[in-house]
Design a protein around this motif. Structure first.
Motif, PDB file in Angstrom:
ATOM      1  N   PRO A 229       0.880  -1.248  -0.010  1.00 25.12           N
ATOM      2  CA  PRO A 229      -0.036  -0.116   0.081  1.00 25.12           C
ATOM      3  C   PRO A 229       0.895   1.338  -0.012  1.00 25.12           C
ATOM      4  O   PRO A 229       1.560   1.475   0.937  1.00 25.12           O
ATOM      5  CB  PRO A 229      -0.812  -0.316   1.420  1.00 25.12           C
ATOM      6  N   CYS A 231       0.018   4.267   0.702  1.00 19.98           N
ATOM      7  CA  CYS A 231      -0.064   5.122   1.862  1.00 19.98           C
ATOM      8  C   CYS A 231       0.718   4.803   2.932  1.00 19.98           C
ATOM      9  O   CYS A 231       0.892   5.805   3.845  1.00 19.98           O
ATOM     10  CB  CYS A 231      -1.817   4.950   2.191  1.00 19.98           C
ATOM     11  N   CYS A 265      -9.742  -2.032  -1.918  1.00 17.54           N
ATOM     12  CA  CYS A 265      -9.358  -1.147  -0.933  1.00 17.54           C
ATOM     13  C   CYS A 265     -10.713  -0.281  -0.472  1.00 17.54           C
ATOM     14  O   CYS A 265     -11.371   0.124  -1.333  1.00 17.54           O
ATOM     15  CB  CYS A 265      -8.239  -0.135  -1.082  1.00 17.54           C
ATOM     16  N   CYS A 271      -9.265   7.782  -2.721  1.00 14.82           N
ATOM     17  CA  CYS A 271      -7.768   7.739  -2.828  1.00 14.82           C
ATOM     18  C   CYS A 271      -7.425   8.284  -4.035  1.00 14.82           C
ATOM     19  O   CYS A 271      -7.803   7.850  -5.046  1.00 14.82           O
ATOM     20  CB  CYS A 271      -7.086   6.255  -2.338  1.00 14.82           C
ATOM     21  N   CYS A 276      -1.069   2.489  -6.685  1.00  9.28           N
ATOM     22  CA  CYS A 276      -1.372   1.607  -5.655  1.00  9.28           C
ATOM     23  C   CYS A 276      -2.252   0.200  -6.100  1.00  9.28           C
ATOM     24  O   CYS A 276      -3.445   0.475  -6.954  1.00  9.28           O
ATOM     25  CB  CYS A 276      -2.017   2.260  -4.467  1.00  9.28           C
ATOM     26  N   SER A 295      -5.001   4.422   4.728  1.00 10.55           N
ATOM     27  CA  SER A 295      -5.642   5.850   4.697  1.00 10.55           C
ATOM     28  C   SER A 295      -5.431   6.440   3.297  1.00 10.55           C
ATOM     29  O   SER A 295      -4.070   6.510   2.736  1.00 10.55           O
ATOM     30  CB  SER A 295      -4.984   6.814   5.694  1.00 10.55           C
ATOM     31  N   PRO A 296      -6.440   7.101   2.662  1.00  8.03           N
ATOM     32  CA  PRO A 296      -6.346   7.437   1.387  1.00  8.03           C
ATOM     33  C   PRO A 296      -5.407   8.798   1.454  1.00  8.03           C
ATOM     34  O   PRO A 296      -5.382   9.343   2.061  1.00  8.03           O
ATOM     35  CB  PRO A 296      -7.904   8.000   1.197  1.00  8.03           C
TER      36      PRO A 296
HETATM   37  S1  SF4 Z   1      -5.819   3.921   0.794  1.00 12.63           S
HETATM   38 FE1  SF4 Z   1      -5.091   4.433  -1.281  1.00 12.63          FE
HETATM   39  S2  SF4 Z   1      -2.689   4.015  -1.037  1.00 12.63           S
HETATM   40 FE2  SF4 Z   1      -3.765   3.089   0.685  1.00 12.63          FE
HETATM   41  S3  SF4 Z   1      -4.101   1.007   0.296  1.00 12.63           S
HETATM   42 FE3  SF4 Z   1      -6.217   2.185  -0.326  1.00 12.63          FE
HETATM   43  S4  SF4 Z   1      -5.708   2.597  -2.578  1.00 12.63           S
HETATM   44 FE4  SF4 Z   1      -3.631   2.094  -1.712  1.00 12.63          FE
END
Ligand code: SF4
Length: 306
Positions: A229, A231, A265, A271, A276, A295-296
């Motif tokens: 991820p 983020c 997700c 996000c 990702c 977290s987005p």
């Molecule tokens: S929040 Fe965004 S960056 Fe985080 S895992 Fe979900 S899609 Fe990926």
């Protein structure tokens, strides 16, 4: 960020045998069924690229491409057709013989993408299940390190059994001058379930992965992380590069690949990440949706290039 432009490379899967037994192998169940790309397809691709100049680099891969006895010949033909770079993706066992390294380099292979599973002989060999495999791969990397015009890259699959090893693994390879890029591919099982118990929890991996990225960068390496991820990586989020060169492979592979169910997700709609892959089905089945952990990414912080 990665050092190599994936769009400038094309990958050809030319061999589906392998002589290691890595616990994290993602295609072990399909290796017997998948067919390598034909010689005719290889020639067609060379001719097409000679005409269109679409790619500068050809990646010869497989399960284990060095099992092809005609590998030097394939490399020679690719370079003669105009490819500026020929890369092989390998477990590195056969590179332990210096004469074999020399043959490949003389034939035109100038980039070597070598899988390193652990941080030393004990941990690496326990994951490949072949004693001596670490020493041979490392000897190969060291042999190549002394050869002009050669670049090396490493790939490490991040599993429940390997994530704690990542920082030490970076240190173990710190003496290699021609190691240009280290890649860390977080394991996915090509299935809806983690039957082998290898999928690690992202929150557990994070501190080790961050440390490995930081150490590799401090040594001047480019770093690419796959399937993690964005983020969670915070200020190291630019290390996430999920792109790959165009892959020519038996179409049946994609049927298996689809079982991973990427892009799940709970924050996806909010996000701004374009890179990702979110979570996959096996991860969610094992650890849940991780709604509080993830977290987005807001548009304000979104990176401008990938
Ligand atoms: S929040 Fe965004 S960056 Fe985080 S895992 Fe979900 S899609 Fe990926």
């Amino acid at each position: 960020m990665g050092r190599y432009d994936h769009a400038a490379y094309v990958s050809l899967t030319m061999e589906f045998r392998c002589n290691l037994k890595c616990v994290h192998c993602m295609i072990e169940g399909t290796m017997d069924r998948l067919a390598p790309e034909s010689d005719a397809h290889f020639e067609e691709l060379l001719a097409r690229n000679a005409r269109e100049k679409r790619w500068i680099g050809l990646i010869l891969t497989g399960s284990e491409i060095t099992l092809r006895r005609d590998l030097p010949d394939l490399a020679r033909r690719a370079r003669a057709s105009g490819f500026r770079h020929v890369r092989i993706q390998t477990h590195g066992m056969h590179l332990g013989q210096a004469s074999y390294c020399r043959r490949l380099v003389e034939a035109g292979v100038d980039e070597f993408f070598v899988s390193i599973a652990g941080s030393d002989a004990a941990t690496h060999d326990a994951l490949t299940l072949v004693p001596g495999s670490f020493e041979r791969a490392l000897r190969g990397l060291e042999t190549l390190d002394a050869m002009e015009g050669v670049a090396t890259l490493t790939n490490t699959v991040v599993t429940e059994r390997s994530y704690r090893l990542l920082p030490d693994l970076v240190d173990r390879l710190s003496h290699l001058r021609r190691l240009t890029q280290m890649e860390f591919w977080v394991y996915f099982p090509m299935s809806e379930r983690d039957e082998k118990g290898l999928v690690p929890r992202h929150g557990d991996v994070l501190p080790y992965l961050r440390e490995a990225i930081s150490r590799a960068r401090a040594q001047g390496r480019a770093v690419e992380v796959k399937n993690f991820p964005e983020c969670l990586l915070g200020d190291l989020g630019d290390a996430l590069v999920n792109g790959q060169p165009e892959l020519h492979i038996d179409p049946d592979f994609w049927t298996e690949f689809a079982r991973n169910g990427f892009y799940q997700c709970v924050h996806r709609d909010a996000c701004a990440s374009r890179e990702c892959l979110g979570l996959n089905t096996a991860y969610i089945e094992k650890f849940g949706l991780e709604a509080d952990l993830l977290s987005p990414i807001s548009r304000r912080w979104q990176r401008t290039s990938a």
